[in-house]
Design an enzyme around this catalytic site. Structure first.
Site, PDB file in Angstrom:
ATOM      1  CE  LYS A  24       1.752  -5.996   5.863  1.00 22.95           C
ATOM      2  NZ  LYS A  24       1.679  -7.481   6.129  1.00 22.95           N
ATOM      3  NE  ARG A  25      -0.373   0.775   1.441  1.00 25.79           N
ATOM      4  CZ  ARG A  25      -1.010   2.096   1.149  1.00 25.79           C
ATOM      5  NH1 ARG A  25      -0.140   3.043   0.331  1.00 25.79           N
ATOM      6  NH2 ARG A  25      -1.771   2.417   1.583  1.00 25.79           N
TER       7      ARG A  25
END
Ligand code: GLU
Length: 405
Positions: free
Chosen positions: A264-265
């Site tokens: 998700k980064r």
């Protein structure tokens, strides 16, 4: 399986599952693996089911479980058995099956395939430190494997906490027969005596997963590549129980642009995000399908039904598929253009209502606007936004509420 022996799996009706752990937002990876399980099951007239693997209570989130159900329903990946729909092999939540796993671990001890381990956390920690200092691979040293029956009884009588570990063979190899990757050989000497039952009586992922797959009649395990390393333990567990192992398929992992595992980064990974942005389920599914599979004739735009009809594992490509948002937008635009205008307008309405007051606008006119603007829009959110900028026609009819973007 010995030569000449019937392959029971071949004769059984296909039954596959996804087994997500409810720990956060519903993940695109769950939809991706769910899609391939679904397509394979439906193509073969089999069953697709959902099981919740929630034995890790520290990471459990109730809302996350509900969101998995909702996301699957949104995408139309309907499962025939599951915690919220029931079925003959329930319960479908591992936390509700807790009572049954210890029995299976004990069964392996009786068969001589597993053993009680009374090692304390301190001993295990010291062992790890020693192995590190000596640059040895970490792993249990088999200390309790040598205990006699009497010693075990004695320790149990003293109420010393114990785990149950699988006896891995000391030498030789375990072959994982992966249907996508061919035979993958693992040296048994490099595989730990896996804990099956923890000292609190809870099963580990390995035990619960195999017991449940067996009891639920799973014929084919289609899951992400990251589970390959666990599979030799699973193969050994099936052997220890004397159960027929399923067919294994390890799908390529979804990746960020830099080829690392999707995170998700670097990429939105929540299905909620894509739904709220106004991606269509058809676009999302088509895109996820293209991540691992191609249709005959390299046709890029297709529906779920078309995929089901043509699905075979021959057309899986194992290269690390990059989760490319530009491609997703392109695919989604196609599906927005293919959708009957009425349906698209209905789906788009909430996105418009966030920006405009539609009360004075006749349905037909609204549909006409949607039809004109959709050519250049990649999501429903963008469709609504573009309508304001480019449609004079539209602005004649609406009071601009606010632009939230
Ligand atoms: N609970 C595992 C997961 O979260 C299941 C892996 C498997 O499919 O065996 O993905």
């Amino acid at each position: 399986m010995k030569k000449g022996e019937p392959n029971l799996m071949e004769d059984r009706k296909v039954k596959v599952r996804i087994a997500p752990s409810p720990t956060g937002d519903p993940h695109v990876g769950t939809a991706y693996i769910g899609l391939f399980n679904y397509a394979f099951a439906k193509h073969n007239g089999g069953k697709f089911i959902l099981r919740i693997e929630d034995t890790d209570r520290t990471r459990y989130s109730e809302t996350s479980e509900q969101q998995i159900f909702d996301a699957m329903k949104w995408l139309g990946l309907n499962y025939e058995e599951g915690p919220d729909v029931g079925g003959p092999c329930g319960p479908y939540r591992q936390s509700e099956r807790m009572g049954m796993y210890a029995k299976y671990a004990e069964q392996l001890v009786e068969k001589g395939e597993a053993y009680y381990c009374f090692c304390t956390q301190e001993r295990l920690k010291a062992l790890r430190e020693r192995q590190e200092a000596m640059h040895q691979a970490p792993g249990y040293d088999g200390h309790c494997r040598k205990l006699t029956k009497e010693e075990v009884e004695d320790l149990k009588k003293k109420n010393i906490p114990y785990t149950i570990r699988l006896k891995m063979p000391y030498d030789g190899q375990t072959i994982v027969k992966d249907k996508l990757r061919g035979d993958i050989a693992f040296d048994n000497s490099g595989i730990d005596d896996q804990v099956l039952l923890k000292s609190d009586g809870f099963p580990t992922y390995h035990l619960a997963n195999i017991v449940d797959d067996h009891l639920m009649g799973i014929t084919d395990v289609i899951r992400a590549e990251e589970w390959i390393a666990s599979t030799p333990k699973h193969v050994q567990l099936y052997k220890a129980f004397g159960w027929q192992e399923p067919n294994w398929y390890h799908m390529p992992l979804l990746r960020n642009a830099d080829k690392t595992k999707i995170s998700k980064r670097k990429n939105p990974v929540s299905l909620n995000y894509y739904r709220e942005e106004g991606y269509l389920k058809e676009g999302m599914l088509n895109f996820l399908a293209l991540m691992g599979w191609s249709m005959e004739g390299e046709k890029e735009i297709f529906t779920l039904d078309e995929m089901v009809k043509e699905f075979t594992f021959d057309r899986i490509s194992l290269g690390g598929p990059v989760f490319d948002l530009v491609k997703l937008a392109w695919v989604n635009n196609h599906h927005m253009r293919l959708k009957p205008v009425k349906e698209l307008a209905e789906l788009a309405r909430p996105f418009y209502e966030k920006l405009y007051d539609l009360s004075g606008l006749k349905e037909e006119k609204f549909e006409r606007i949607v039809e004109i603007i959709r050519e250049g829009a990649h999501t429903l959110k963008e469709l609504a936004k573009l309508s304001d900028i480019s449609s004079l026609y539209f602005s004649n009819f609406c009071l601009n509420k606010s632009i939230a973007f």
